[in-house]
Design a protein around this motif. Sequence first.
Motif, PDB file in Angstrom:
ATOM      1  N   THR A  31       0.826  -0.903  -0.115  1.00  0.00           N
ATOM      2  CA  THR A  31      -0.017  -0.120   0.176  1.00  0.00           C
ATOM      3  C   THR A  31       0.868   1.257   0.025  1.00  0.00           C
ATOM      4  N   TYR A  32       0.589   2.026  -1.121  1.00  0.00           N
ATOM      5  CA  TYR A  32       1.148   3.366  -1.145  1.00  0.00           C
ATOM      6  C   TYR A  32       0.278   4.402  -0.978  1.00  0.00           C
ATOM      7  N   GLU A  33       0.379   5.286   0.103  1.00  0.00           N
ATOM      8  CA  GLU A  33      -0.469   6.449   0.211  1.00  0.00           C
ATOM      9  C   GLU A  33       0.213   7.598  -0.077  1.00  0.00           C
ATOM     10  N   SER A  34       0.025   8.119  -1.198  1.00  0.00           N
ATOM     11  CA  SER A  34       0.781   9.315  -1.981  1.00  0.00           C
ATOM     12  C   SER A  34      -0.151  10.530  -1.321  1.00  0.00           C
ATOM     13  N   GLU A  35       1.100  11.381  -1.296  1.00  0.00           N
ATOM     14  CA  GLU A  35       0.566  12.747  -0.889  1.00  0.00           C
ATOM     15  C   GLU A  35       1.776  13.741  -1.360  1.00  0.00           C
ATOM     16  N   ARG A  36       1.553  15.004  -1.134  1.00  0.00           N
ATOM     17  CA  ARG A  36       2.410  15.841  -1.553  1.00  0.00           C
ATOM     18  C   ARG A  36       3.412  16.150  -0.427  1.00  0.00           C
ATOM     19  N   ILE A  37       4.748  15.897  -1.006  1.00  0.00           N
ATOM     20  CA  ILE A  37       5.833  16.427   0.193  1.00  0.00           C
ATOM     21  C   ILE A  37       6.679  17.197  -0.119  1.00  0.00           C
ATOM     22  N   GLU A  38       7.077  18.255   0.719  1.00  0.00           N
ATOM     23  CA  GLU A  38       7.549  19.467   0.443  1.00  0.00           C
ATOM     24  C   GLU A  38       9.182  18.773   0.713  1.00  0.00           C
TER      25      GLU A  38
ATOM     26  N   GLN B  80       5.155   9.376   2.062  1.00  0.00           N
ATOM     27  CA  GLN B  80       6.082  10.176   2.686  1.00  0.00           C
ATOM     28  C   GLN B  80       6.764   9.156   3.649  1.00  0.00           C
ATOM     29  N   GLU B  81       6.322   8.232   4.675  1.00  0.00           N
ATOM     30  CA  GLU B  81       7.073   7.236   5.285  1.00  0.00           C
ATOM     31  C   GLU B  81       8.111   6.405   4.537  1.00  0.00           C
ATOM     32  N   LYS B  82       7.437   5.885   3.444  1.00  0.00           N
ATOM     33  CA  LYS B  82       8.499   5.078   2.535  1.00  0.00           C
ATOM     34  C   LYS B  82       9.550   5.947   1.715  1.00  0.00           C
ATOM     35  N   LEU B  83       9.147   7.078   1.287  1.00  0.00           N
ATOM     36  CA  LEU B  83      10.154   7.778   0.784  1.00  0.00           C
ATOM     37  C   LEU B  83      11.374   8.342   1.648  1.00  0.00           C
ATOM     38  N   LEU B  84      10.764   8.657   2.645  1.00  0.00           N
ATOM     39  CA  LEU B  84      11.901   8.987   3.820  1.00  0.00           C
ATOM     40  C   LEU B  84      12.737   7.866   3.983  1.00  0.00           C
ATOM     41  N   ARG B  85      12.401   6.486   4.159  1.00  0.00           N
ATOM     42  CA  ARG B  85      12.969   5.330   4.409  1.00  0.00           C
ATOM     43  C   ARG B  85      14.187   5.094   3.216  1.00  0.00           C
ATOM     44  N   ALA B  86      13.540   4.998   2.053  1.00  0.00           N
ATOM     45  CA  ALA B  86      14.577   5.416   0.699  1.00  0.00           C
ATOM     46  C   ALA B  86      15.783   6.149   0.964  1.00  0.00           C
ATOM     47  N   LEU B  87      15.333   7.498   1.201  1.00  0.00           N
ATOM     48  CA  LEU B  87      16.238   8.598   1.279  1.00  0.00           C
ATOM     49  C   LEU B  87      17.107   8.416   2.287  1.00  0.00           C
ATOM     50  N   VAL B  88      16.833   7.676   3.557  1.00  0.00           N
ATOM     51  CA  VAL B  88      17.690   7.412   4.630  1.00  0.00           C
ATOM     52  C   VAL B  88      18.476   6.399   4.323  1.00  0.00           C
ATOM     53  N   ASN B  89      18.201   5.282   3.790  1.00  0.00           N
ATOM     54  CA  ASN B  89      19.039   4.275   3.226  1.00  0.00           C
ATOM     55  C   ASN B  89      20.225   4.721   2.304  1.00  0.00           C
TER      56      ASN B  89
ATOM     57  N   LEU C  80      19.882  -0.404  -0.532  1.00  0.00           N
ATOM     58  CA  LEU C  80      19.725  -0.029  -1.814  1.00  0.00           C
ATOM     59  C   LEU C  80      18.600  -0.698  -2.676  1.00  0.00           C
ATOM     60  N   ALA C  81      18.494  -1.885  -2.499  1.00  0.00           N
ATOM     61  CA  ALA C  81      17.400  -2.593  -3.104  1.00  0.00           C
ATOM     62  C   ALA C  81      15.985  -2.315  -2.664  1.00  0.00           C
ATOM     63  N   ILE C  82      16.022  -1.710  -1.289  1.00  0.00           N
ATOM     64  CA  ILE C  82      14.666  -1.304  -0.688  1.00  0.00           C
ATOM     65  C   ILE C  82      14.244   0.145  -1.275  1.00  0.00           C
ATOM     66  N   ALA C  83      15.256   1.032  -1.190  1.00  0.00           N
ATOM     67  CA  ALA C  83      15.234   2.436  -1.880  1.00  0.00           C
ATOM     68  C   ALA C  83      14.657   2.300  -3.378  1.00  0.00           C
ATOM     69  N   ARG C  84      15.429   1.599  -4.174  1.00  0.00           N
ATOM     70  CA  ARG C  84      15.053   1.354  -5.414  1.00  0.00           C
ATOM     71  C   ARG C  84      13.395   0.839  -5.802  1.00  0.00           C
ATOM     72  N   ALA C  85      12.746   0.025  -4.746  1.00  0.00           N
ATOM     73  CA  ALA C  85      11.809  -0.541  -4.816  1.00  0.00           C
ATOM     74  C   ALA C  85      10.592   0.566  -4.408  1.00  0.00           C
ATOM     75  N   ILE C  86      10.997   1.423  -3.445  1.00  0.00           N
ATOM     76  CA  ILE C  86      10.162   2.308  -3.024  1.00  0.00           C
ATOM     77  C   ILE C  86      10.048   3.685  -4.040  1.00  0.00           C
ATOM     78  N   VAL C  87      11.260   4.061  -4.601  1.00  0.00           N
ATOM     79  CA  VAL C  87      11.025   4.904  -5.564  1.00  0.00           C
ATOM     80  C   VAL C  87      10.255   4.601  -6.678  1.00  0.00           C
ATOM     81  N   GLU C  88      10.380   3.402  -7.285  1.00  0.00           N
ATOM     82  CA  GLU C  88       9.789   2.698  -8.531  1.00  0.00           C
ATOM     83  C   GLU C  88       8.304   2.755  -8.110  1.00  0.00           C
ATOM     84  N   GLN C  89       7.971   2.190  -6.925  1.00  0.00           N
ATOM     85  CA  GLN C  89       6.523   2.198  -6.778  1.00  0.00           C
ATOM     86  C   GLN C  89       5.932   3.569  -6.572  1.00  0.00           C
TER      87      GLN C  89
END
Length: 444
Positions: free
Chosen positions: A299-306, A343-352, A407-416
Amino acid sequence: MKLQSQLNWAFTTLLLVILAVTGYVIYSMILGVLIDNERTELEQKGQLLVQILNERYQSQGGIEDFSNFLEEQDLQLFLYDRSQDQVLLSTMPQQYVRGFSANHYFANDREELWEAGNSKFVTSRILIYPDRTTLELILLTPLTDLQIIQQDFFRRLVIVFIVGTIAAVLLSYMLTNKLVTPLTKLKRELKKIEKRKFDDVERVKATGEIKEVEQSVYDMATELERYMTSQQAFFQNASHELKTPLMTIQGYAEGIRDGVFDKKDQEKGLEMMVTEVSRLKTIINEMILLAKLDSEQATYESERIEAAELVDQVLDRALPLVSENGIQLTHSVDHKSVFLADQEKLLRALVNITFNAIRHARSHVTITAKNQMIIVEDDGEGIPKELMPHIFHRFVKGKTGETGLGLAIARAIVEQSGGSITVGESGLGGAKFTITFPEPNSMI
């Protein structure tokens, strides 16, 4: 039935239907054209005869003179006196005179196709003396003569149709063979893919949409081969990553059970066991997360992120690691930059990605957010060229990497999230990770 046979049968059937309809229309029209042409010819002959009669006999000519002249012409005709409603001369048998008279054809000057018994005639009427409208010359041609021409023409037309049909069917066979042959070859290549013989897959020459299908099949084979190779590598690396801490835990546990270690070594062993269990837990948790991200049910809950808010959260989480490694972490953010993602998942990707950069950096890491991009760079040794194409695969890691899953997790999050992530060489000397997202409006 094979596709080529189906196409040939469909084309042949369609061609036969078109030719049948065309033949019927032509057969129906040709008789009308022949009648019109014959009537025109009769009119021209009649006018020529009338001209000769007018010039030769003028007003002094009698009926006998006309009769003698007309009988010499070997034509089917009548000399008719409209004022008396009487046939003065006939070159045809009397039965036709009686039949035409019974049908009132002589008196009716509008009837152009006369019928007597089973015979029909095309007619043309011409006034012998234009200034005297009582005497007419009527020329006739049997309709059977025109029908013979019609049938002869139609027979020739049928021969042309047959030859054209044979040529068209042969051409159809050649074209469908050219069309179907690439599909047959593609079928053989798909069988190779089915049997996982990826090295035996060959390119097929084709054009148009079939070329696009061929390219898709080839890309699919390449992707399947890469996927299976990565899966094999994944299980090998996973077994290795899980086996190492398990063997450590097993060794210390058996040593403590058998009393091999003294009290000090036992405490060290217990501490090591706790560390390895924690490492195992981290690996397993990340494997579960990666499986969820790769699943359609994620589940990806998309929202506008600054961008500014997102980068600030990354900096807060990276502060302990930055302090521990003595790394300078700088950032540059365009405050107008906005992303549409979970936001939560993108934060995880960028942190990784950021933690990975910090672990491999010598002294400096930068985070840049502008437009629809986030760029993370470091001044470390960089990524070896042979490793770069596989850096986002599972359990692929550098010298100081941890689980090889970040990095595999980061790629999956970004592509999703609808974005893309790439890696290259940084101007600082190390690696450069670039995350790109589409415009927020284009994703709504």
